[in-house]
Motif scaffolding. Structure first.
Motif, mmCIF file in Angstrom:
data_model
loop_
_atom_site.group_PDB
_atom_site.id
_atom_site.type_symbol
_atom_site.label_atom_id
_atom_site.label_comp_id
_atom_site.label_asym_id
_atom_site.label_seq_id
_atom_site.Cartn_x
_atom_site.Cartn_y
_atom_site.Cartn_z
ATOM 1 N N MET A 40 0.826 -1.205 0.000
ATOM 2 C CA MET A 40 0.000 0.000 0.000
ATOM 3 C C MET A 40 0.865 1.263 0.000
ATOM 4 O O MET A 40 0.406 2.338 0.356
ATOM 5 N N GLY A 41 2.130 1.086 -0.373
ATOM 6 C CA GLY A 41 3.035 2.238 -0.443
ATOM 7 C C GLY A 41 3.678 2.601 0.879
ATOM 8 O O GLY A 41 4.282 3.671 1.000
ATOM 9 N N PHE A 175 -13.279 -14.127 -3.383
ATOM 10 C CA PHE A 175 -13.127 -13.111 -2.343
ATOM 11 C C PHE A 175 -13.057 -11.716 -2.941
ATOM 12 O O PHE A 175 -13.702 -10.775 -2.455
ATOM 13 N N LEU A 176 -12.273 -11.546 -3.993
ATOM 14 C CA LEU A 176 -12.128 -10.222 -4.591
ATOM 15 C C LEU A 176 -13.460 -9.712 -5.126
ATOM 16 O O LEU A 176 -13.805 -8.528 -4.973
ATOM 17 N N GLU A 177 -14.252 -10.598 -5.737
ATOM 18 C CA GLU A 177 -15.583 -10.207 -6.198
ATOM 19 C C GLU A 177 -16.449 -9.780 -5.019
ATOM 20 O O GLU A 177 -17.172 -8.780 -5.089
ATOM 21 N N LEU A 178 -16.374 -10.530 -3.924
ATOM 22 C CA LEU A 178 -17.152 -10.216 -2.721
ATOM 23 C C LEU A 178 -16.705 -8.883 -2.127
ATOM 24 O O LEU A 178 -17.534 -8.060 -1.706
ATOM 25 N N MET A 179 -15.411 -8.657 -2.097
ATOM 26 C CA MET A 179 -14.876 -7.410 -1.540
ATOM 27 C C MET A 179 -15.344 -6.208 -2.355
ATOM 28 O O MET A 179 -15.838 -5.211 -1.801
ATOM 29 N N TYR A 180 -15.202 -6.282 -3.674
ATOM 30 C CA TYR A 180 -15.619 -5.171 -4.528
ATOM 31 C C TYR A 180 -17.132 -4.927 -4.418
ATOM 32 O O TYR A 180 -17.583 -3.776 -4.383
ATOM 33 N N GLN A 181 -17.883 -6.013 -4.347
ATOM 34 C CA GLN A 181 -19.335 -5.884 -4.228
ATOM 35 C C GLN A 181 -19.728 -5.195 -2.920
ATOM 36 O O GLN A 181 -20.602 -4.327 -2.888
ATOM 37 N N THR A 182 -19.061 -5.581 -1.831
ATOM 38 C CA THR A 182 -19.360 -4.983 -0.527
ATOM 39 C C THR A 182 -19.037 -3.496 -0.520
ATOM 40 O O THR A 182 -19.832 -2.675 -0.033
ATOM 41 N N ASN A 187 -20.981 2.427 -1.228
ATOM 42 C CA ASN A 187 -20.640 3.642 -1.988
ATOM 43 C C ASN A 187 -19.245 4.180 -1.644
ATOM 44 O O ASN A 187 -19.049 5.378 -1.418
ATOM 45 N N ARG A 188 -18.274 3.282 -1.601
ATOM 46 C CA ARG A 188 -16.909 3.707 -1.322
ATOM 47 C C ARG A 188 -15.932 2.890 -2.164
ATOM 48 O O ARG A 188 -16.240 1.781 -2.612
ATOM 49 N N LYS A 189 -14.775 3.464 -2.375
ATOM 50 C CA LYS A 189 -13.729 2.767 -3.111
ATOM 51 C C LYS A 189 -13.060 1.741 -2.200
ATOM 52 O O LYS A 189 -12.968 1.960 -0.994
ATOM 53 N N PRO A 190 -12.585 0.631 -2.772
ATOM 54 C CA PRO A 190 -11.866 -0.349 -1.954
ATOM 55 C C PRO A 190 -10.683 0.301 -1.250
ATOM 56 O O PRO A 190 -9.921 1.052 -1.859
ATOM 57 N N LYS A 191 -10.535 0.007 0.022
ATOM 58 C CA LYS A 191 -9.467 0.610 0.808
ATOM 59 C C LYS A 191 -8.128 -0.076 0.568
ATOM 60 O O LYS A 191 -7.070 0.535 0.684
ATOM 61 N N TYR A 192 -8.171 -1.356 0.232
ATOM 62 C CA TYR A 192 -6.950 -2.146 0.069
ATOM 63 C C TYR A 192 -6.924 -2.736 -1.333
ATOM 64 O O TYR A 192 -7.965 -3.118 -1.885
ATOM 65 N N GLU A 194 -5.452 -5.488 -4.380
ATOM 66 C CA GLU A 194 -5.370 -6.948 -4.491
ATOM 67 C C GLU A 194 -4.027 -7.471 -3.993
ATOM 68 O O GLU A 194 -3.954 -8.567 -3.412
ATOM 69 N N SER A 195 -2.970 -6.704 -4.201
ATOM 70 C CA SER A 195 -1.644 -7.129 -3.733
ATOM 71 C C SER A 195 -1.610 -7.234 -2.213
ATOM 72 O O SER A 195 -0.956 -8.124 -1.657
ATOM 73 N N PHE A 196 -2.309 -6.320 -1.530
ATOM 74 C CA PHE A 196 -2.351 -6.369 -0.073
ATOM 75 C C PHE A 196 -2.997 -7.665 0.396
ATOM 76 O O PHE A 196 -2.460 -8.364 1.275
ATOM 77 N N PHE A 197 -4.152 -8.006 -0.162
ATOM 78 C CA PHE A 197 -4.843 -9.214 0.276
ATOM 79 C C PHE A 197 -4.054 -10.471 -0.075
ATOM 80 O O PHE A 197 -4.052 -11.446 0.681
ATOM 81 N N SER A 198 -3.365 -10.443 -1.202
ATOM 82 C CA SER A 198 -2.527 -11.583 -1.577
ATOM 83 C C SER A 198 -1.401 -11.774 -0.572
ATOM 84 O O SER A 198 -1.128 -12.903 -0.120
ATOM 85 N N ALA A 199 -0.747 -10.682 -0.194
ATOM 86 C CA ALA A 199 0.337 -10.756 0.792
ATOM 87 C C ALA A 199 -0.188 -11.180 2.155
ATOM 88 O O ALA A 199 0.466 -11.940 2.884
#
Length: 309
Positions: A40-41, A175-182, A187-192, A194-199
């Motif tokens: 995440m930088g 999981f990624l589909e579920l995360m983006y859907q949630t 009404n918000r952009k994903p906070k994390y 895909e690389s973060f969740f993979s790590a």
């Protein structure tokens, strides 16, 4: 006495051993957790006090940004930190000097979430009162006090839902589909990313303080709970779920099972996290679990530039 800011890249083997010894079993102070934020930088950083060539005080944190825009978080995103010390009689002095060095460094913004009340005196810092919700689950006969919630847990058991350990190979795409859907639902952009969740999933394979639980129903993703074991508590950190499966009461079942697993691991508290001030329904839901408010202080400082942006 010397005070130094060192990154993970700069740590000697001797210093690393001392840091790990001083921070004990704290997951949030672990090198593995701090290094996650590279995706995440961020960059893991350790502020240390050395006396007679020995580390006697430590603040683990993550830095974001560069130059005059550099920010420090201890810890990031709803996680906590401490100023770790040994039993030396000069502990208070070490803490004061360490905190003065940090605030003098020139961060645009810095935040120290002192959940464990490790800081007694912090001149030049501003103070923010924070709180979270703790449920004491240490009793062998523990169950949530709310009768409706008890009924919902029984319903989830009748539905025969299966809660399993998250498997990166099997569950990552769903999981990624579920995360983006949630996130879209809120009404918000994903906070994390895909690389973060993979790590995080990779770290979970070797660090059992990450408790990532997954639930499906007839091949469809229902819910994902990412939890962290931090000393005497388990923090229910991130929850993603599909509302079309609300009738299964999977979230209730997953939290209940998590509380029971806490007992088995001699962990006293289930930490349900802070509730945003505009979510009274969420706050009420946490109270149904028997949650009580735990208050703690965030010590922070913003430069003139930090106050503008």
């Amino acid at each position: 006495m010397q005070i130094n800011r060192i990154t993970f890249q700069d740590i000697s083997e001797k210093q690393l051993i001392s840091i790990e010894s001083l921070s004990g079993d704290s997951f949030f102070a672990s090198v593995g957790f701090l290094n996650l934020w590279e995706t995440m930088g961020g960059e893991a950083v350790f502020w240390i006090v050395e006396d007679n060539d020995k580390i006697v005080a430590l603040l683990p944190a993550v830095e974001f940004g560069k130059g005059k825009l550099k920010r420090l978080q201890a810890g990031p995103d709803g996680c906590y930190s401490s100023v770790f010390t040994n039993e030396n009689v000069q502990v208070d002095k070490y803490k004061r000097e360490l905190l003065q060095a940090v605030v003098s460094y020139g961060y645009e913004k810095l935040f120290i979430y002192d959940y464990y009340d490790s800081i007694i005196e912090a001149d030049r810092y501003d103070v923010l009162q924070c709180q979270t919700t703790l449920v004491d689950v240490s009793s062998l006969n523990w169950q949530p006090p709310d009768k409706k919630l008890q009924s919902e847990i029984r319903k989830s058991e009748r539905e025969n839902i299966v809660v399993e350990k998250f498997d990166k190979e099997k569950h990552c795409s769903s999981f990624l589909e579920l995360m983006y859907q949630t996130e879209k639902r809120h009404n918000r952009k994903p906070k994390y990313n895909e690389s973060f969740f993979s790590a995080l999933a990779e770290l979970a394979e070797t660090d059992n303080r990450i408790i990532w639980n997954w639930c499906e129903h007839e091949g469809e993703a229902v819910s994902s709970h990412i939890n962290f074991k931090e000393q005497n508590q388990i923090l229910n950190w991130q929850v993603y779920f599909d509302k079309q499966f609300s009738f299964l009461k999977a979230n209730q079942k997953m939290l209940f099972d998590l509380a029971k697993s806490a007992q088995e691991n001699n962990v006293q508290y289930l930490n349900l996290g802070a509730s945003p001030i505009d979510t009274p329904t969420l706050s009420e839901y946490k109270k149904k679990w028997g949650g009580i408010t735990k208050e703690y202080i965030c010590y922070y400082k913003k430069s003139l530039l930090g106050k503008i942006f």
